[in-house]
Design a protein around this motif. Structure first.
Motif, PDB file in Angstrom:
ATOM      1  N   THR A 152       7.988   0.905  -0.420  1.00 23.29           N
ATOM      2  CA  THR A 152       8.074   1.805  -1.893  1.00 23.29           C
ATOM      3  C   THR A 152       7.874   0.781  -2.906  1.00 23.29           C
ATOM      4  OG1 THR A 152      10.457   1.452  -1.545  1.00 23.29           O
ATOM      5  CG2 THR A 152       9.852   3.733  -1.232  1.00 23.29           C
ATOM      6  N   LEU A 153       7.785   1.425  -4.167  1.00 17.45           N
ATOM      7  CA  LEU A 153       7.288   0.723  -5.381  1.00 17.45           C
ATOM      8  C   LEU A 153       8.395   0.575  -6.377  1.00 17.45           C
ATOM      9  CD1 LEU A 153       3.656   1.762  -6.049  1.00 17.45           C
ATOM     10  CD2 LEU A 153       4.359  -0.234  -4.738  1.00 17.45           C
ATOM     11  N   SER A 154       8.676  -0.448  -6.833  1.00 11.07           N
ATOM     12  CA  SER A 154       9.500  -0.325  -8.096  1.00 11.07           C
ATOM     13  C   SER A 154       9.209   0.094  -9.206  1.00 11.07           C
ATOM     14  CB  SER A 154      10.434  -1.796  -8.240  1.00 11.07           C
ATOM     15  OG  SER A 154      11.592  -1.860  -8.956  1.00 11.07           O
ATOM     16  N   ALA A 155       9.791   0.130 -10.227  1.00  8.71           N
ATOM     17  CA  ALA A 155       9.253   0.451 -11.719  1.00  8.71           C
ATOM     18  C   ALA A 155       7.909   0.248 -12.009  1.00  8.71           C
ATOM     19  CB  ALA A 155      10.366   0.592 -12.764  1.00  8.71           C
ATOM     20  N   SER A 156       7.278   1.049 -12.725  1.00  6.19           N
ATOM     21  CA  SER A 156       6.150   0.703 -13.499  1.00  6.19           C
ATOM     22  C   SER A 156       6.433   0.326 -14.822  1.00  6.19           C
ATOM     23  CB  SER A 156       5.580   2.087 -13.681  1.00  6.19           C
ATOM     24  OG  SER A 156       4.075   1.853 -14.270  1.00  6.19           O
ATOM     25  N   SER A 157       5.496  -0.098 -15.525  1.00  2.00           N
ATOM     26  CA  SER A 157       5.584  -0.560 -17.037  1.00  2.00           C
ATOM     27  C   SER A 157       5.568   0.758 -17.861  1.00  2.00           C
ATOM     28  CB  SER A 157       4.602  -1.515 -17.529  1.00  2.00           C
ATOM     29  OG  SER A 157       3.542  -1.548 -16.832  1.00  2.00           O
ATOM     30  N   ALA A 158       5.183   1.952 -17.191  1.00  2.00           N
ATOM     31  CA  ALA A 158       5.125   3.228 -18.114  1.00  2.00           C
ATOM     32  C   ALA A 158       5.306   4.418 -17.404  1.00  2.00           C
ATOM     33  CB  ALA A 158       3.594   3.300 -18.753  1.00  2.00           C
TER      34      ALA A 158
ATOM     35  N   ARG B  98      -1.359   2.652 -14.727  1.00  2.12           N
ATOM     36  CA  ARG B  98      -1.440   3.516 -13.591  1.00  2.12           C
ATOM     37  C   ARG B  98      -2.493   2.865 -12.595  1.00  2.12           C
ATOM     38  NH1 ARG B  98      -1.171   8.730 -13.337  1.00  2.12           N
ATOM     39  NH2 ARG B  98      -0.469   8.866 -15.491  1.00  2.12           N
ATOM     40  N   ALA B  99      -3.436   2.019 -13.215  1.00  2.91           N
ATOM     41  CA  ALA B  99      -4.322   1.285 -12.307  1.00  2.91           C
ATOM     42  C   ALA B  99      -3.670   0.338 -11.141  1.00  2.91           C
ATOM     43  CB  ALA B  99      -5.460   0.553 -13.113  1.00  2.91           C
ATOM     44  N   VAL B 100      -2.511  -0.250 -11.664  1.00  3.13           N
ATOM     45  CA  VAL B 100      -1.885  -1.149 -10.833  1.00  3.13           C
ATOM     46  C   VAL B 100      -1.331  -0.075  -9.631  1.00  3.13           C
ATOM     47  CG1 VAL B 100       0.314  -2.655 -10.454  1.00  3.13           C
ATOM     48  CG2 VAL B 100      -1.301  -2.937 -12.515  1.00  3.13           C
ATOM     49  N   VAL B 101      -0.755   1.017 -10.076  1.00  2.00           N
ATOM     50  CA  VAL B 101       0.078   1.859  -8.898  1.00  2.00           C
ATOM     51  C   VAL B 101      -1.127   2.286  -8.031  1.00  2.00           C
ATOM     52  CG1 VAL B 101       1.108   4.028  -8.667  1.00  2.00           C
ATOM     53  CG2 VAL B 101       1.924   2.264 -10.627  1.00  2.00           C
ATOM     54  N   GLU B 102      -2.041   2.860  -8.459  1.00  2.00           N
ATOM     55  CA  GLU B 102      -3.309   3.278  -7.748  1.00  2.00           C
ATOM     56  C   GLU B 102      -3.653   2.355  -6.565  1.00  2.00           C
ATOM     57  OE1 GLU B 102      -6.129   4.351 -10.536  1.00  2.00           O
ATOM     58  OE2 GLU B 102      -5.179   6.587 -10.876  1.00  2.00           O
ATOM     59  N   ARG B 103      -3.735   0.971  -7.043  1.00  2.00           N
ATOM     60  CA  ARG B 103      -4.276  -0.004  -6.212  1.00  2.00           C
ATOM     61  C   ARG B 103      -3.140  -0.288  -5.006  1.00  2.00           C
ATOM     62  NH1 ARG B 103      -7.257  -0.451 -10.357  1.00  2.00           N
ATOM     63  NH2 ARG B 103      -9.048  -1.393 -10.542  1.00  2.00           N
TER      64      ARG B 103
ATOM     65  N   ALA C  91      -3.478   2.298  -2.391  1.00  2.00           N
ATOM     66  CA  ALA C  91      -4.335   2.380  -1.741  1.00  2.00           C
ATOM     67  C   ALA C  91      -4.110   1.299  -0.413  1.00  2.00           C
ATOM     68  CB  ALA C  91      -5.786   1.747  -2.427  1.00  2.00           C
ATOM     69  N   LEU C  92      -2.913   0.617  -0.694  1.00  2.00           N
ATOM     70  CA  LEU C  92      -2.574  -0.457   0.192  1.00  2.00           C
ATOM     71  C   LEU C  92      -1.424   0.231   1.223  1.00  2.00           C
ATOM     72  CD1 LEU C  92      -1.772  -3.652  -1.669  1.00  2.00           C
ATOM     73  CD2 LEU C  92      -3.755  -3.301  -0.256  1.00  2.00           C
ATOM     74  N   GLY C  93      -1.202   1.679   0.885  1.00  2.00           N
ATOM     75  CA  GLY C  93      -0.249   2.257   1.826  1.00  2.00           C
ATOM     76  C   GLY C  93       1.239   2.457   1.183  1.00  2.00           C
ATOM     77  N   CYS C  94       1.237   1.920  -0.116  1.00  2.00           N
ATOM     78  CA  CYS C  94       2.671   2.023  -0.496  1.00  2.00           C
ATOM     79  C   CYS C  94       3.031   3.444  -0.961  1.00  2.00           C
ATOM     80  CB  CYS C  94       2.751   1.017  -1.823  1.00  2.00           C
ATOM     81  SG  CYS C  94       2.549  -0.544  -1.449  1.00  2.00           S
ATOM     82  N   THR C  95       4.473   3.670  -1.176  1.00  2.00           N
ATOM     83  CA  THR C  95       4.921   5.117  -1.472  1.00  2.00           C
ATOM     84  C   THR C  95       5.504   5.016  -2.953  1.00  2.00           C
ATOM     85  OG1 THR C  95       5.661   5.590   0.610  1.00  2.00           O
ATOM     86  CG2 THR C  95       6.508   6.942  -1.246  1.00  2.00           C
ATOM     87  N   PRO C  96       4.818   5.860  -4.205  1.00  2.00           N
ATOM     88  CA  PRO C  96       5.256   5.730  -5.389  1.00  2.00           C
ATOM     89  C   PRO C  96       6.619   6.121  -5.867  1.00  2.00           C
ATOM     90  CG  PRO C  96       3.924   7.812  -5.181  1.00  2.00           C
ATOM     91  CD  PRO C  96       3.894   7.026  -3.783  1.00  2.00           C
ATOM     92  N   ALA C  97       7.362   5.625  -5.234  1.00  2.00           N
ATOM     93  CA  ALA C  97       9.004   5.782  -5.874  1.00  2.00           C
ATOM     94  C   ALA C  97       9.186   5.517  -6.930  1.00  2.00           C
ATOM     95  CB  ALA C  97      10.042   5.205  -4.871  1.00  2.00           C
TER      96      ALA C  97
END
Length: 410
Positions: A77-83, A102-107, A110-116
């Motif tokens: 899972t991913l921790s907090a974004s900057s937006a 958004r570009a960071v999260v999208e990449r 693509a590696l298989g992470c979940t956008p928590a």
């Protein structure tokens, strides 16, 4: 070299499974050797802090890993974004920085992470169980995983967390081994007034002060004068995450392993906290009573369902200034509570933390928060926030004025 690698590790290191796995295993091995690890261990999941935009180097690395066909090998899972990247994001996030975030999260996806996209993964349905080994990088989350859940996680720095996710492996060091979980400092809080723990503020301040006095040592905190529920424990871990280098703490009679160490803890080097220690910290984050409030910021770490329930119960009059609450996009919140918050004019900010975003930058007046983490990080960015309890924060939103300081006496 004392590090013993399994055949799958040496295959990764040799590039047999691609350039991404080779890069990841190289990083893990280098750290394992530096810390004297004897072997690596499987992890059950990972939680990454690299979901925020920190410049082109971060994007370049993720592009290279994706081009090499790298994929995470464990649930990640991913921790907090900057937006705020949600469909309901406040308009202040519609700028170029949000596009980069958004570009960071999208990449990462693509590696298989979940956008928590949350700094509080322990509130998700995917939270680990006691004894599981994880690679959690967010500081408050790693401390919570070790100290409250009883899982085992390094306080994984950025990019090591990604390397662990790409290989499913971690160095067997620190809190992943029994010796690394032993307390090293006794923190006596018996002199603290119980009144501190009748408010949401006491656990916040306690964690921050314990982090300062313990540094990198694992603290054993004596039995609190009042029981601490899971939200109070979250606050202790979050406050400690701001100031400490340790990955776990023990609270007598509460945290999973504390009883195992209770007999030996009192023979350790000791620190004794008194009310003055908490007052001294609070005074760093207090603004003159009655000053105009610009906005109220809650949710650092991100609010979970029980936090929102408690907030909703306090919203019985109109608010004069904006009240913003950071939440996870992966949280399960009752529609009735969300409707009540919306009717009261509460703004939910998803995916991010407001102390480094436009909501805090674009207000005229004092920022008020109930989070010592928010107050400390906002102060580092040049703001002058006022720290109070959840009740005090709601009062500030209702009146538009800085509430009276909280003064606890023995």
């Amino acid at each position: 070299m004392n590090l013993r690698l399994e055949s799958r590790d040496t295959a990764d290191l040799a590039g047999a499974h691609g350039e991404g796995a080779r890069w990841a295993m190289g990083l893990i091995v280098a750290l394992a050797e530096a810390f004297g690890a004897e072997r690596l261990v499987d992890i059950d999941q990972a939680h990454l802090v690299g979901a925020y935009h920190s410049g082109p180097a971060n994007l370049d690395l993720l592009d290279r890993l994706n081009s090499a066909g790298a994929r995470v090998r464990v649930p990640t899972t991913l921790s907090a974004s900057s937006a705020d990247l949600s469909q309901t994001a406040p308009s202040c996030y519609a700028d170029g920085h949000a596009a980069a975030a958004r570009a960071v999260v999208e990449r990462a996806l693509a590696l298989g992470c979940t956008p928590a996209l949350t700094c509080a993964p322990y509130f998700l349905a995917t939270a680990p169980r006691r004894g599981q080994v994880v690679a959690w990088a967010e500081s408050n989350a790693a401390i919570f995983a070790n100290s409250v859940i009883g899982a085992k996680s390094l306080k994984t720095p950025q990019y090591l967390d990604l390397a662990c996710a790409l290989t499913g492996r971690a160095p067997l060091i620190g809190p992943l081994i029994d010796a690394g979980r032993a307390p090293q400092l006794y923190v006596d809080i018996s002199a603290l007034s119980p009144a501190w723990f009748a408010t949401s503020l006491g656990p916040e301040l306690l964690g921050h002060v314990v982090g300062e006095v313990a540094g990198v040592l694992n603290p054993f905190i004596s039995r609190p004068p009042r029981p601490l529920d899971v939200l109070a424990l979250r606050s202790v871990c979050a406050g400690a995450g701001v100031t400490s280098g340790f990955a776990l703490l023990h609270i007598e009679g509460i945290t999973p392993e504390a009883d195992n160490w209770a007999d030996t803890a009192r023979s350790l080097p000791a620190e004794r906290l008194v009310d003055h220690d908490l007052h001294s910290l609070l005074s760093r984050f207090e603004v003159t009573e009655g000053d105009p409030v610009g906005a109220v910021f809650l949710g650092a770490p991100h609010f979970g369902p029980e936090d929102l329930n408690r907030l909703a119960a306090l919203l019985n009059t109109p608010m004069k200034v904006p009240l913003l609450v950071s939440v996870s996009r992966g949280g399960t919140f009752e529609s009735a509570i969300l409707n009540r918050l919306d009717a009261a004019g509460v703004t939910l900010v998803h995916d991010t933390c407001t102390y480094y975003g436009p909501p805090a930058e674009n207000i005229a007046g004092v920022p008020v928060t109930n989070s010592v983490k928010w107050a400390a990080y906002a102060t580092n960015r040049g703001f002058r926030p006022h720290l109070t309890s959840l009740v005090g924060a709601v009062e500030a939103a209702r009146t538009g004025r800085v509430p009276a300081p909280i003064w606890i006496t023995p």
